[in-house]
Design a protein around this motif. Structure first.
Motif, PDB file in Angstrom:
ATOM      1  N   VAL A  11       1.031  -1.113   0.030  1.00 42.89           N
ATOM      2  CA  VAL A  11      -0.078   0.012   0.034  1.00 42.89           C
ATOM      3  C   VAL A  11       0.870   1.153  -0.016  1.00 42.89           C
ATOM      4  CG1 VAL A  11      -1.682   1.304   1.049  1.00 42.89           C
ATOM      5  CG2 VAL A  11      -1.671  -1.196   1.223  1.00 42.89           C
ATOM      6  N   LYS A  12       0.906   2.165  -1.093  1.00 44.09           N
ATOM      7  CA  LYS A  12       1.276   3.507  -1.079  1.00 44.09           C
ATOM      8  C   LYS A  12       0.313   4.689  -0.734  1.00 44.09           C
ATOM      9  CE  LYS A  12       5.001   2.132  -4.275  1.00 44.09           C
ATOM     10  NZ  LYS A  12       6.011   2.481  -5.182  1.00 44.09           N
ATOM     11  N   LYS A  13       1.023   5.652   0.134  1.00 44.59           N
ATOM     12  CA  LYS A  13      -0.218   6.608   0.325  1.00 44.59           C
ATOM     13  C   LYS A  13       0.508   7.914   0.623  1.00 44.59           C
ATOM     14  CE  LYS A  13      -3.559   7.556   3.968  1.00 44.59           C
ATOM     15  NZ  LYS A  13      -3.549   7.554   5.229  1.00 44.59           N
ATOM     16  N   ARG A  40       0.196  11.239   2.825  1.00 43.81           N
ATOM     17  CA  ARG A  40      -0.754  11.996   3.805  1.00 43.81           C
ATOM     18  C   ARG A  40      -1.520  13.332   3.068  1.00 43.81           C
ATOM     19  NH1 ARG A  40       1.715  13.348   9.610  1.00 43.81           N
ATOM     20  NH2 ARG A  40       2.886  15.034   8.120  1.00 43.81           N
ATOM     21  N   TYR A  82      -4.048  10.459  -1.903  1.00 45.48           N
ATOM     22  CA  TYR A  82      -3.450   9.306  -2.996  1.00 45.48           C
ATOM     23  C   TYR A  82      -3.341   8.066  -2.064  1.00 45.48           C
ATOM     24  CZ  TYR A  82       0.397   7.137  -5.480  1.00 45.48           C
ATOM     25  OH  TYR A  82       1.044   6.255  -6.178  1.00 45.48           O
ATOM     26  N   LYS A  83      -3.798   7.222  -2.637  1.00 41.08           N
ATOM     27  CA  LYS A  83      -3.548   5.821  -2.008  1.00 41.08           C
ATOM     28  C   LYS A  83      -3.902   4.780  -3.313  1.00 41.08           C
ATOM     29  CE  LYS A  83      -5.349   2.775   1.287  1.00 41.08           C
ATOM     30  NZ  LYS A  83      -6.621   2.280   2.262  1.00 41.08           N
ATOM     31  N   LYS A  84      -2.742   3.998  -3.310  1.00 42.13           N
ATOM     32  CA  LYS A  84      -2.443   2.991  -4.433  1.00 42.13           C
ATOM     33  C   LYS A  84      -2.246   1.612  -3.702  1.00 42.13           C
ATOM     34  CE  LYS A  84       1.025   3.280  -7.284  1.00 42.13           C
ATOM     35  NZ  LYS A  84       1.581   3.465  -8.468  1.00 42.13           N
ATOM     36  N   THR A  85      -2.870   0.451  -4.235  1.00 42.27           N
ATOM     37  CA  THR A  85      -2.327  -0.894  -3.505  1.00 42.27           C
ATOM     38  C   THR A  85      -1.844  -1.784  -4.937  1.00 42.27           C
ATOM     39  OG1 THR A  85      -4.065  -0.872  -2.152  1.00 42.27           O
ATOM     40  CG2 THR A  85      -3.448  -2.929  -2.484  1.00 42.27           C
TER      41      THR A  85
END
Length: 121
Positions: A91-93, A95, A99-102
């Protein structure tokens, strides 16, 4: 060295430390070994593990500097299968940015069956 090899051979069970695909593994006869994917082998191929660093038993150990020569011990491994590990989720996020990518992926592995240790002498 031949007397030390005879002492190791006389013991009921042996082990070896050998390098496969650039990593060292503790091996015993008939072990099932999982290593990172070996692309240049097919299922059923027999590999000769010639990079043996240590050979031992319960009471005796024979170490190489840095490895033992192939005429001391011969270890073979048979390719059993090419498989994948479990699904991994990364999981990339960022703050406060929305933006949030799995990212999902499965690591590929090769499984080897270690054969009996052979002492050519």
């Amino acid at each position: 060295m031949t007397s030390a090899l005879a002492l190791v051979r006389s013991q009921p069970s042996q082990y070896a430390v050998a390098a496969v695909a650039g990593r060292k593994y503790l091996l015993a006869p008939r072990d099932l070994l999982t290593v990172p994917r070996l692309n240049d082998v097919a299922v059923g191929d027999v590999l000769e593990l010639d990079n043996v660093h240590e050979l031992g038993s319960r009471e005796y150990t024979l170490r190489g500097a840095p490895h033992l020569s192939p005429d001391v011990v011969k270890i073979t491994a048979t390719v059993v299968e090419h498989t994948k590990g479990q699904m991994e989720f990364i999981v990339k996020k960022k703050r406060r940015k929305g933006y949030k990518k799995t990212i999902q992926h499965k690591q590929t592995y090769t499984r080897l069956r270690v054969g009996p240790f052979e002492f050519p002498q």
